[in-house]
Motif scaffolding. Structure first.
Motif, PDB file in Angstrom:
ATOM      1  N   MET A   1      -9.002  -3.397  -7.737  1.00  0.00           N
ATOM      2  CA  MET A   1      -8.496  -2.283  -8.354  1.00  0.00           C
ATOM      3  C   MET A   1      -6.879  -2.168  -8.384  1.00  0.00           C
ATOM      4  SD  MET A   1     -10.054   0.391  -9.395  1.00  0.00           S
ATOM      5  CE  MET A   1      -9.066   2.073  -9.115  1.00  0.00           C
ATOM      6  N   GLY A   2      -6.419  -1.865  -9.365  1.00  0.00           N
ATOM      7  CA  GLY A   2      -4.703  -1.934  -9.604  1.00  0.00           C
ATOM      8  C   GLY A   2      -4.370  -0.496  -9.092  1.00  0.00           C
ATOM      9  N   PHE A   3      -3.082  -0.145  -9.856  1.00  0.00           N
ATOM     10  CA  PHE A   3      -2.585   1.102  -9.567  1.00  0.00           C
ATOM     11  C   PHE A   3      -2.671   2.041 -10.708  1.00  0.00           C
ATOM     12  CE2 PHE A   3       1.429   3.450 -10.043  1.00  0.00           C
ATOM     13  CZ  PHE A   3       1.425   4.483  -9.384  1.00  0.00           C
ATOM     14  N   VAL A   4      -3.548   3.161 -10.510  1.00  0.00           N
ATOM     15  CA  VAL A   4      -3.828   3.947 -11.751  1.00  0.00           C
ATOM     16  C   VAL A   4      -3.171   5.249 -11.455  1.00  0.00           C
ATOM     17  CG1 VAL A   4      -5.409   4.635 -13.293  1.00  0.00           C
ATOM     18  CG2 VAL A   4      -5.681   2.524 -12.448  1.00  0.00           C
ATOM     19  N   ALA A   5      -2.182   5.985 -12.231  1.00  0.00           N
ATOM     20  CA  ALA A   5      -1.659   7.042 -12.083  1.00  0.00           C
ATOM     21  C   ALA A   5      -0.987   7.624 -13.245  1.00  0.00           C
ATOM     22  CB  ALA A   5      -0.812   7.125 -10.841  1.00  0.00           C
ATOM     23  N   LYS A   6      -0.957   8.967 -13.218  1.00  0.00           N
ATOM     24  CA  LYS A   6      -0.061   9.285 -14.539  1.00  0.00           C
ATOM     25  C   LYS A   6       1.496   9.123 -14.144  1.00  0.00           C
ATOM     26  CE  LYS A   6       1.567  13.826 -16.476  1.00  0.00           C
ATOM     27  NZ  LYS A   6       2.713  13.857 -15.877  1.00  0.00           N
ATOM     28  N   ASP A   7       1.824   9.505 -12.934  1.00  0.00           N
ATOM     29  CA  ASP A   7       3.416   9.561 -12.569  1.00  0.00           C
ATOM     30  C   ASP A   7       3.796   8.530 -11.151  1.00  0.00           C
ATOM     31  OD1 ASP A   7       3.754  11.792 -14.339  1.00  0.00           O
ATOM     32  OD2 ASP A   7       2.862  12.789 -12.884  1.00  0.00           O
ATOM     33  N   ASP A  18      -2.202   0.258  -3.445  1.00  0.00           N
ATOM     34  CA  ASP A  18      -1.431   0.672  -4.671  1.00  0.00           C
ATOM     35  C   ASP A  18      -0.015   0.001  -4.724  1.00  0.00           C
ATOM     36  OD1 ASP A  18      -3.204   2.607  -5.320  1.00  0.00           O
ATOM     37  OD2 ASP A  18      -2.218   4.163  -4.358  1.00  0.00           O
ATOM     38  N   ILE A  19       0.843   0.009  -3.607  1.00  0.00           N
ATOM     39  CA  ILE A  19       1.968  -0.741  -3.201  1.00  0.00           C
ATOM     40  C   ILE A  19       1.690  -2.163  -3.514  1.00  0.00           C
ATOM     41  CG2 ILE A  19       3.774  -1.291  -1.569  1.00  0.00           C
ATOM     42  CD1 ILE A  19       3.273   1.336  -0.137  1.00  0.00           C
ATOM     43  N   ILE A  20       0.804  -2.688  -3.036  1.00  0.00           N
ATOM     44  CA  ILE A  20       0.614  -4.272  -3.216  1.00  0.00           C
ATOM     45  C   ILE A  20       0.239  -4.508  -4.820  1.00  0.00           C
ATOM     46  CG2 ILE A  20      -0.798  -6.188  -2.622  1.00  0.00           C
ATOM     47  CD1 ILE A  20       1.175  -5.561  -0.217  1.00  0.00           C
ATOM     48  N   ALA A  21      -0.647  -3.821  -5.425  1.00  0.00           N
ATOM     49  CA  ALA A  21      -0.729  -3.829  -6.789  1.00  0.00           C
ATOM     50  C   ALA A  21       0.753  -4.005  -7.444  1.00  0.00           C
ATOM     51  CB  ALA A  21      -1.949  -3.152  -7.328  1.00  0.00           C
ATOM     52  N   ILE A  22       1.427  -3.213  -7.151  1.00  0.00           N
ATOM     53  CA  ILE A  22       2.815  -2.987  -7.861  1.00  0.00           C
ATOM     54  C   ILE A  22       3.732  -3.960  -7.904  1.00  0.00           C
ATOM     55  CG2 ILE A  22       4.946  -1.369  -8.330  1.00  0.00           C
ATOM     56  CD1 ILE A  22       3.335   0.930  -7.596  1.00  0.00           C
ATOM     57  N   LEU A  23       3.510  -4.398  -6.278  1.00  0.00           N
ATOM     58  CA  LEU A  23       4.464  -5.514  -6.250  1.00  0.00           C
ATOM     59  C   LEU A  23       3.882  -6.996  -6.636  1.00  0.00           C
ATOM     60  CD1 LEU A  23       5.087  -5.181  -2.085  1.00  0.00           C
ATOM     61  CD2 LEU A  23       6.402  -4.217  -4.068  1.00  0.00           C
ATOM     62  N   ASP A  24       2.522  -7.185  -6.832  1.00  0.00           N
ATOM     63  CA  ASP A  24       2.039  -8.271  -7.301  1.00  0.00           C
ATOM     64  C   ASP A  24       2.296  -8.379  -9.052  1.00  0.00           C
ATOM     65  OD1 ASP A  24       1.164  -8.965  -4.753  1.00  0.00           O
ATOM     66  OD2 ASP A  24      -1.023  -8.451  -5.370  1.00  0.00           O
ATOM     67  N   ASP A 131      15.430  11.803  -6.166  1.00  0.00           N
ATOM     68  CA  ASP A 131      15.422  13.266  -6.252  1.00  0.00           C
ATOM     69  C   ASP A 131      16.093  13.850  -4.962  1.00  0.00           C
ATOM     70  OD1 ASP A 131      12.917  12.547  -5.061  1.00  0.00           O
ATOM     71  OD2 ASP A 131      12.203  14.602  -5.509  1.00  0.00           O
ATOM     72  N   GLY A 132      17.334  14.116  -5.013  1.00  0.00           N
ATOM     73  CA  GLY A 132      17.839  14.655  -3.745  1.00  0.00           C
ATOM     74  C   GLY A 132      17.523  13.821  -2.633  1.00  0.00           C
ATOM     75  N   ARG A 133      17.209  14.392  -1.498  1.00  0.00           N
ATOM     76  CA  ARG A 133      17.093  13.715  -0.314  1.00  0.00           C
ATOM     77  C   ARG A 133      15.587  13.332  -0.234  1.00  0.00           C
ATOM     78  NH1 ARG A 133      19.850  18.017   1.576  1.00  0.00           N
ATOM     79  NH2 ARG A 133      21.845  17.850   2.583  1.00  0.00           N
ATOM     80  N   HIS A 134      14.791  13.594  -1.163  1.00  0.00           N
ATOM     81  CA  HIS A 134      13.364  13.396  -0.984  1.00  0.00           C
ATOM     82  C   HIS A 134      12.665  11.847  -1.124  1.00  0.00           C
ATOM     83  CE1 HIS A 134       9.079  13.585  -2.958  1.00  0.00           C
ATOM     84  NE2 HIS A 134       9.139  13.850  -1.895  1.00  0.00           N
ATOM     85  N   GLU A 135      12.897  11.308  -2.172  1.00  0.00           N
ATOM     86  CA  GLU A 135      12.377   9.958  -2.439  1.00  0.00           C
ATOM     87  C   GLU A 135      12.997   9.282  -3.484  1.00  0.00           C
ATOM     88  OE1 GLU A 135       8.948   8.282  -1.560  1.00  0.00           O
ATOM     89  OE2 GLU A 135       7.978   9.684  -0.566  1.00  0.00           O
ATOM     90  N   HIS A 136      12.960   7.905  -3.308  1.00  0.00           N
ATOM     91  CA  HIS A 136      13.492   7.155  -4.362  1.00  0.00           C
ATOM     92  C   HIS A 136      12.475   6.062  -4.567  1.00  0.00           C
ATOM     93  CE1 HIS A 136      16.149   4.596  -7.040  1.00  0.00           C
ATOM     94  NE2 HIS A 136      17.065   4.693  -6.320  1.00  0.00           N
ATOM     95  N   PRO A 137      11.236   6.099  -5.032  1.00  0.00           N
ATOM     96  CA  PRO A 137      10.182   5.158  -4.985  1.00  0.00           C
ATOM     97  C   PRO A 137      10.585   3.664  -5.444  1.00  0.00           C
ATOM     98  CG  PRO A 137       9.497   6.804  -6.441  1.00  0.00           C
ATOM     99  CD  PRO A 137      10.817   7.380  -5.738  1.00  0.00           C
ATOM    100  N   THR A 138      11.186   3.528  -6.643  1.00  0.00           N
ATOM    101  CA  THR A 138      11.232   2.417  -7.053  1.00  0.00           C
ATOM    102  C   THR A 138      12.312   1.207  -6.325  1.00  0.00           C
ATOM    103  OG1 THR A 138      12.887   3.076  -8.756  1.00  0.00           O
ATOM    104  CG2 THR A 138      10.666   2.937  -9.478  1.00  0.00           C
ATOM    105  N   GLN A 139      13.148   2.164  -5.611  1.00  0.00           N
ATOM    106  CA  GLN A 139      14.000   1.407  -4.706  1.00  0.00           C
ATOM    107  C   GLN A 139      13.306   0.807  -3.644  1.00  0.00           C
ATOM    108  OE1 GLN A 139      17.694   0.708  -4.841  1.00  0.00           O
ATOM    109  NE2 GLN A 139      17.230  -0.436  -2.911  1.00  0.00           N
ATOM    110  N   ALA A 140      12.493   1.514  -2.962  1.00  0.00           N
ATOM    111  CA  ALA A 140      11.652   1.279  -1.654  1.00  0.00           C
ATOM    112  C   ALA A 140      10.837   0.114  -2.206  1.00  0.00           C
ATOM    113  CB  ALA A 140      10.882   2.243  -1.082  1.00  0.00           C
ATOM    114  N   LEU A 141      10.112   0.114  -3.519  1.00  0.00           N
ATOM    115  CA  LEU A 141       9.320  -0.999  -3.996  1.00  0.00           C
ATOM    116  C   LEU A 141      10.106  -2.394  -4.281  1.00  0.00           C
ATOM    117  CD1 LEU A 141       7.185   1.050  -6.431  1.00  0.00           C
ATOM    118  CD2 LEU A 141       6.135   0.007  -4.441  1.00  0.00           C
ATOM    119  N   LEU A 142      11.296  -2.271  -4.852  1.00  0.00           N
ATOM    120  CA  LEU A 142      12.186  -3.518  -4.855  1.00  0.00           C
ATOM    121  C   LEU A 142      12.765  -3.999  -3.546  1.00  0.00           C
ATOM    122  CD1 LEU A 142      15.635  -3.159  -4.663  1.00  0.00           C
ATOM    123  CD2 LEU A 142      15.088  -1.591  -6.550  1.00  0.00           C
ATOM    124  N   ASP A 143      12.798  -3.146  -2.575  1.00  0.00           N
ATOM    125  CA  ASP A 143      13.172  -3.520  -1.154  1.00  0.00           C
ATOM    126  C   ASP A 143      11.831  -4.352  -0.506  1.00  0.00           C
ATOM    127  OD1 ASP A 143      15.672  -2.636  -1.317  1.00  0.00           O
ATOM    128  OD2 ASP A 143      15.004  -0.433  -0.363  1.00  0.00           O
TER     129      ASP A 143
END
Ligand code: CP
Length: 308
Positions: A1-7, A18-24, A131-143
Motif C-alpha cells: 500500500m502506498g500513500f493515498v490522500a486528498k491533502d 505513509d511516511i515510508i511510502a513518501i520517502l521511498d 501554517d503558523g506554529r502548527h506544522e510544516h510536513p514537507t520540511q519534516a519529510l525532507l529531514d
C-alpha cells in the motif's frame, strides 16, 4: 500500500507506512534532478498554484522546481501585491483561484489551521507549506529522508532539536515523524522557548545543552522565530549563542558521526556557528536537495501517482 490522500496538512495523522511510502517515492525522484534534462512528464496537464502568505525561500522555490520537473503548469501567488492587501479574505481568494480549476494548491500562511481550513473548502488537493506554529510536513519529510540516508534508519536514534521549539512548526512535524519511526527525541532550549505539554509529545525536554547533546546521533538547530513572539524570550542573541548556540566545541559531546541539520533560514553565529554550518558534519544543503525530491513525491502522489 502506498500513500493515498486528498491533502497533506500534517505529519501527526499519518501512519509510519505513509511516511515510508513518501520517502521511498522521493528517493526515486532524486535522480531526475541529477540528470541533464531534469523533467519527467508525470504531471503534464495538471495545474498547481503556490499560495504564499508568508515569506519563504527554500519551500517556495523547491515546490516550484518540483512541480516544473514533473511537467505541471505552475502559478505563484504571493500575498504581497495581491488583492489580499485590498482586504480580500483567504476564503474568497481561494474560491476565486478554485474557479480557474487548479488541481493542487500549495499554501503557506501565518495562521495555524489555515491549510486545513482551505482543504475543507476546496476540491483541489491541498499541501501545507507551513501554517503558523502548527506544522510544516514537507520540511519534516525532507529531514526524515536526510536522516534515513545518513543513518540507515531511525530505530533508537537520539535526535536532539535545539532552539525555539515552542514557536516551531518544523519541530512539531519532526517530533511526530521521528516518534512514529522509532527515534528518541530530545528538545532543548531556554524554558521560554520550550513547549508546555511536552509529555503529550512523547519527548525528553531539557534546558541543559550538554545533557541534550550527549550521545546524540542527529542534532537539529532551529532559528529563534522572533516574528511569532509577542515579547522577547531571551535577553539577547549574544547570550542565546553563549548558552544554546551550537559550535565545534559543544558538538564533541555528540556521537562522533553526528549529523548537523537546520531547516533554514539560518542566523549564523546565533543558533549555530559558521564553522559548524559549513563543516563536514553539516547536511544542511543535502536537506535542501532532498526538499525538491520530497515535494515532487508529495505533488505526484496527491495527483494520483502510485507510490514506489
Ligand atoms: N525551511 C523553510 O521553510 O525555509 P523557508 O522559510 O525559506 O521556506
Amino acid at each position: 500500500m502506498g500513500f493515498v490522500a486528498k491533502d497533506l496538512i500534517a505529519i501527526e495523522p499519518l501512519e509510519a507506512a505513509d511516511i515510508i511510502a513518501i520517502l521511498d517515492t522521493a528517493e526515486g525522484f532524486l535522480d531526475v534532478s541529477r540528470r541533464d534534462v531534469k523533467k519527467v512528464p508525470a504531471l503534464r496537464g495538471k495545474t498547481v498554484v503556490n499560495l504564499f502568505f508568508e515569506p519563504s525561500t527554500r519551500t517556495r522555490v523547491s515546490f516550484e522546481i518540483a512541480e516544473k520537473r514533473l511537467s505541471a503548469d505552475t502559478i505563484n501567488f504571493s500575498s504581497t501585491g495581491s488583492s489580499t492587501s485590498k482586504g480580500e479574505t483567504l476564503l474568497d481568494t481561494v474560491k476565486n483561484i478554485e474557479a480557474m480549476a487548479p488541481d493542487i494548491l500549495v499554501i503557506r500562511h501565518p495562521a495555524a489551521g489555515a491549510a486545513q481550513f482551505v482543504a475543507d473548502r476546496t476540491s483541489a488537493a491541498v499541501i501545507n507549506a507551513g501554517d503558523g506554529r502548527h506544522e510544516h510536513p514537507t520540511q519534516a519529510l525532507l529531514d526524515l529522508m536526510t536522516i534515513r540516508q545518513k543513518k540507515g534508519g531511525f530505530d533508537g536514534l537520539k535526535v536532539t532539536i535545539v532552539g525555539d521549539i515552542a514557536n516551531s512548526r518544523v519541530a512539531r512535524s519532526n517530533i511526530f515523524g521521528l516518534n512514529k519511526l522509532g527515534a528518541k527525541v530530545t528538545l532543548c532550549g531556554p524554558g521560554t522557548m520550550l513547549p508546555n505539554k511536552h509529555e503529550a509529545l512523547g519527548v525528553e525536554v531539557t534546558s541543559r545543552l550538554e545533557a541534550a547533546l550527549e550521545g546524540a546521533d542527529v542534532v537539529m538547530a532551529l532559528r529563534i522565530q522572533k516574528e511569532r513572539q509577542s515579547t522577547p524570550t531571551f535577553p539577547s542573541d549574544r547570550e542565546y549563542a553563549k548558552y544554546f548556540g551550537l559550535n565545534s566545541q559543544v558538538i564533541d559531546l555528540c556521537e562522533p558521526d553526528v549529523i548537523i541539520m537546520h531547516p533554514g533560514p539560518v542566523n549564523r553565529g546565533v543558533e549555530i556557528s559558521s564553522n559548524l554550518l559549513d563543516g563536514s558534519r553539516s547536511v544542511v544543503l543535502g536537506q535542501v536537495e532532498n526538499g525538491v525530491a520530497v515535494r515532487m513525491a508529495v505533488v505526484y502522489l496527491l495527483a494520483g501517482g502510485v507510490a514506489q
